[in-house]
Design a protein around this motif. Structure first.
Motif, PDB file in Angstrom:
ATOM      1  N   TYR A  85      36.298  46.682  47.663  1.00  0.00           N
ATOM      2  CA  TYR A  85      36.869  47.987  47.980  1.00  0.00           C
ATOM      3  C   TYR A  85      37.261  48.705  46.702  1.00  0.00           C
ATOM      4  O   TYR A  85      37.488  48.089  45.659  1.00  0.00           O
ATOM      5  CB  TYR A  85      38.076  47.876  48.922  1.00  0.00           C
ATOM      6  CG  TYR A  85      39.299  47.265  48.278  1.00  0.00           C
ATOM      7  CD1 TYR A  85      40.230  48.055  47.594  1.00  0.00           C
ATOM      8  CD2 TYR A  85      39.532  45.895  48.338  1.00  0.00           C
ATOM      9  CE1 TYR A  85      41.340  47.482  46.990  1.00  0.00           C
ATOM     10  CE2 TYR A  85      40.641  45.322  47.745  1.00  0.00           C
ATOM     11  CZ  TYR A  85      41.544  46.126  47.074  1.00  0.00           C
ATOM     12  OH  TYR A  85      42.638  45.569  46.469  1.00  0.00           O
ATOM     13  N   LEU A  86      37.343  50.027  46.802  1.00  0.00           N
ATOM     14  CA  LEU A  86      37.749  50.870  45.684  1.00  0.00           C
ATOM     15  C   LEU A  86      38.826  51.817  46.190  1.00  0.00           C
ATOM     16  O   LEU A  86      38.633  52.500  47.199  1.00  0.00           O
ATOM     17  CB  LEU A  86      36.556  51.679  45.167  1.00  0.00           C
ATOM     18  CG  LEU A  86      36.820  52.619  43.996  1.00  0.00           C
ATOM     19  CD1 LEU A  86      37.135  51.830  42.725  1.00  0.00           C
ATOM     20  CD2 LEU A  86      35.615  53.530  43.759  1.00  0.00           C
ATOM     21  N   ASP A  87      39.974  51.841  45.518  1.00  0.00           N
ATOM     22  CA  ASP A  87      41.032  52.791  45.835  1.00  0.00           C
ATOM     23  C   ASP A  87      40.965  53.940  44.832  1.00  0.00           C
ATOM     24  O   ASP A  87      40.866  53.704  43.618  1.00  0.00           O
ATOM     25  CB  ASP A  87      42.414  52.130  45.744  1.00  0.00           C
ATOM     26  CG  ASP A  87      42.684  51.198  46.904  1.00  0.00           C
ATOM     27  OD1 ASP A  87      42.110  51.408  47.986  1.00  0.00           O
ATOM     28  OD2 ASP A  87      43.486  50.259  46.727  1.00  0.00           O
ATOM     29  N   GLY A  89      40.185  48.362  42.163  1.00  0.00           N
ATOM     30  CA  GLY A  89      39.714  47.697  43.366  1.00  0.00           C
ATOM     31  C   GLY A  89      39.251  46.287  43.110  1.00  0.00           C
ATOM     32  O   GLY A  89      39.464  45.716  42.039  1.00  0.00           O
ATOM     33  N   ARG A  98      40.425  55.124  50.311  1.00  0.00           N
ATOM     34  CA  ARG A  98      39.993  53.738  50.120  1.00  0.00           C
ATOM     35  C   ARG A  98      38.560  53.659  50.615  1.00  0.00           C
ATOM     36  O   ARG A  98      38.257  54.077  51.725  1.00  0.00           O
ATOM     37  CB  ARG A  98      40.861  52.749  50.883  1.00  0.00           C
ATOM     38  CG  ARG A  98      40.276  51.309  50.802  1.00  0.00           C
ATOM     39  CD  ARG A  98      41.220  50.279  51.282  1.00  0.00           C
ATOM     40  NE  ARG A  98      42.081  49.945  50.150  1.00  0.00           N
ATOM     41  CZ  ARG A  98      42.982  48.974  50.169  1.00  0.00           C
ATOM     42  NH1 ARG A  98      43.165  48.258  51.249  1.00  0.00           N
ATOM     43  NH2 ARG A  98      43.711  48.725  49.105  1.00  0.00           N
TER      44      ARG A  98
END
Length: 142
Positions: free
Chosen positions: A123-125, A138, A86
């Motif tokens: 955020y970026l997963d 995200g 993450r």
């Protein structure tokens, strides 16, 4: 039937279950397996690396510089399939660019590929699904 005493509970941290004794009755309660996720404050450019799998990288609010956090090629950093990261941008300003070197980064809502940009408070997963393919989704991401 009501019990008003104190049960005898074995809470050994490394045991796989707890044994609870109430009078002459014994109950076994199994612990749920909960993965632990490390959180690292990162206010610099970085390349994701083996050993930090299943980690959250957190850009702090003090950082205002645009950053690049790179997903390396499987040929140089062979992360296991199922690896997750993450990437959290809590910077007051400045985006985080997330390029991928030679593998494929697939954006889930549209199927688009290539570099993603995480805005402040986004955020970026990431999850690796094959040797050379990652999926991502995200909030605050283009």
């Amino acid at each position: 039937h009501e019990y008003n005493g104190s049960p005898n509970i074995d809470l050994t941290p490394d045991s796989k279950s707890y044994i609870i004794a109430i009078n002459t009755s014994y109950f076994v309660v199994k612990k749920r397996s909960t993965p632990t996720t490390a959180v690292y404050d990162v206010d610099m450019d970085l390349t994701l690396s083996i050993g930090d799998e299943n980690t959250t990288y957190h850009r702090t609010s003090a950082d205002t510089t645009a950053r690049t956090w790179t997903i390396p090629a499987n040929s140089s950093v062979p992360s296991k399939i199922g690896t997750k990261w993450r990437l959290l941008n809590m910077g007051a300003s400045g985006n985080i660019s997330v390029p991928i070197t030679t593998d494929t980064l697939n954006w889930l809502p549209t199927g688009g590929t290539g570099t993603r940009t995480i805005a402040p408070n986004g955020y970026l997963d990431l999850e690796k699904i094959t040797d050379t393919m990652w999926i991502c989704s995200g909030v605050g991401v283009t």
